[in-house]
Design a protein around this motif. Sequence first.
Motif, PDB file in Angstrom:
ATOM      1  N   UNK A   8       0.942  -1.276  -0.087  1.00  0.00           N
ATOM      2  CA  UNK A   8       0.022   0.216  -0.043  1.00  0.00           C
ATOM      3  C   UNK A   8       0.972   1.215   0.141  1.00  0.00           C
ATOM      4  N   UNK A   9       1.803   1.424   0.866  1.00  0.00           N
ATOM      5  CA  UNK A   9       2.923   2.389   0.822  1.00  0.00           C
ATOM      6  C   UNK A   9       3.337   2.502  -0.382  1.00  0.00           C
ATOM      7  N   UNK A  10       4.249   1.481  -1.021  1.00  0.00           N
ATOM      8  CA  UNK A  10       4.844   1.456  -2.238  1.00  0.00           C
ATOM      9  C   UNK A  10       3.613   2.040  -3.346  1.00  0.00           C
ATOM     10  N   UNK A  11       2.666   1.645  -3.394  1.00  0.00           N
ATOM     11  CA  UNK A  11       1.673   2.107  -4.559  1.00  0.00           C
ATOM     12  C   UNK A  11       1.482   3.622  -4.486  1.00  0.00           C
ATOM     13  N   UNK A  15       2.588   6.129  -7.109  1.00  0.00           N
ATOM     14  CA  UNK A  15       1.627   7.216  -7.500  1.00  0.00           C
ATOM     15  C   UNK A  15       2.113   8.444  -7.644  1.00  0.00           C
ATOM     16  N   UNK A  16       2.702   8.735  -6.588  1.00  0.00           N
ATOM     17  CA  UNK A  16       3.448  10.492  -6.650  1.00  0.00           C
ATOM     18  C   UNK A  16       4.732  10.178  -7.718  1.00  0.00           C
ATOM     19  N   UNK A  37       0.408  11.624  -2.859  1.00  0.00           N
ATOM     20  CA  UNK A  37       0.543  10.335  -2.118  1.00  0.00           C
ATOM     21  C   UNK A  37       0.004  10.448  -0.695  1.00  0.00           C
ATOM     22  N   UNK A  38      -0.712  11.601  -0.191  1.00  0.00           N
ATOM     23  CA  UNK A  38      -1.105  11.642   0.998  1.00  0.00           C
ATOM     24  C   UNK A  38      -0.122  11.385   2.443  1.00  0.00           C
ATOM     25  N   UNK A  39       0.873  12.012   2.321  1.00  0.00           N
ATOM     26  CA  UNK A  39       1.998  11.885   3.231  1.00  0.00           C
ATOM     27  C   UNK A  39       2.484  13.169   3.578  1.00  0.00           C
ATOM     28  N   UNK A  40       3.049  13.423   4.866  1.00  0.00           N
ATOM     29  CA  UNK A  40       3.730  14.459   5.034  1.00  0.00           C
ATOM     30  C   UNK A  40       4.935  14.561   4.408  1.00  0.00           C
ATOM     31  N   UNK A  41       5.349  15.911   3.926  1.00  0.00           N
ATOM     32  CA  UNK A  41       6.595  16.015   3.527  1.00  0.00           C
ATOM     33  C   UNK A  41       7.639  15.121   3.858  1.00  0.00           C
ATOM     34  N   UNK A  42       7.848  15.240   5.076  1.00  0.00           N
ATOM     35  CA  UNK A  42       9.086  14.600   5.691  1.00  0.00           C
ATOM     36  C   UNK A  42       8.894  13.136   5.549  1.00  0.00           C
ATOM     37  N   UNK A  45       9.183  12.334   1.806  1.00  0.00           N
ATOM     38  CA  UNK A  45      10.388  12.385   1.290  1.00  0.00           C
ATOM     39  C   UNK A  45      11.442  11.183   1.715  1.00  0.00           C
ATOM     40  N   UNK A  46      11.240  10.679   2.920  1.00  0.00           N
ATOM     41  CA  UNK A  46      11.925   9.513   3.394  1.00  0.00           C
ATOM     42  C   UNK A  46      11.611   8.203   2.779  1.00  0.00           C
ATOM     43  N   UNK A  47      10.483   7.895   2.508  1.00  0.00           N
ATOM     44  CA  UNK A  47       9.940   6.698   1.898  1.00  0.00           C
ATOM     45  C   UNK A  47      10.419   6.743   0.202  1.00  0.00           C
ATOM     46  N   UNK A  48      10.246   7.873  -0.225  1.00  0.00           N
ATOM     47  CA  UNK A  48      10.401   8.139  -1.674  1.00  0.00           C
ATOM     48  C   UNK A  48      11.978   7.875  -1.964  1.00  0.00           C
TER      49      UNK A  48
END
Length: 83
Positions: A8-11, A15-16, A37-42, A45-48
């Motif tokens: 789910x997170x990877x998807x 998408x981003x 991606x419906x995440x906070x910026x920080x 960025x870490x996941x990306x």
Amino acid sequence: MEQYPKVYLYRRIVQAKLFIDKNYAERIDLGYISDEACFSKFHFTRLFKTIYAKTPHQCLTWVRIEKAQQLLSKDNKLKTLAA
């Protein structure tokens, strides 16, 4: 805290990335991309960076450079054909 499956997170990160690929010519920034991606910026960025080994900004810059190179190459081919 609820844990989401990695898929789910990877998807959401993919998408981003697709958002970057589609909207590279627009004036987008980390806020727009992380919202996609419906995440906070920080957190985004870490996941990306974990997935793509680049920050979202580096990825956006890379996409823009690749597209510019393609346009320049296409322009040079047209000039050669016209000559």
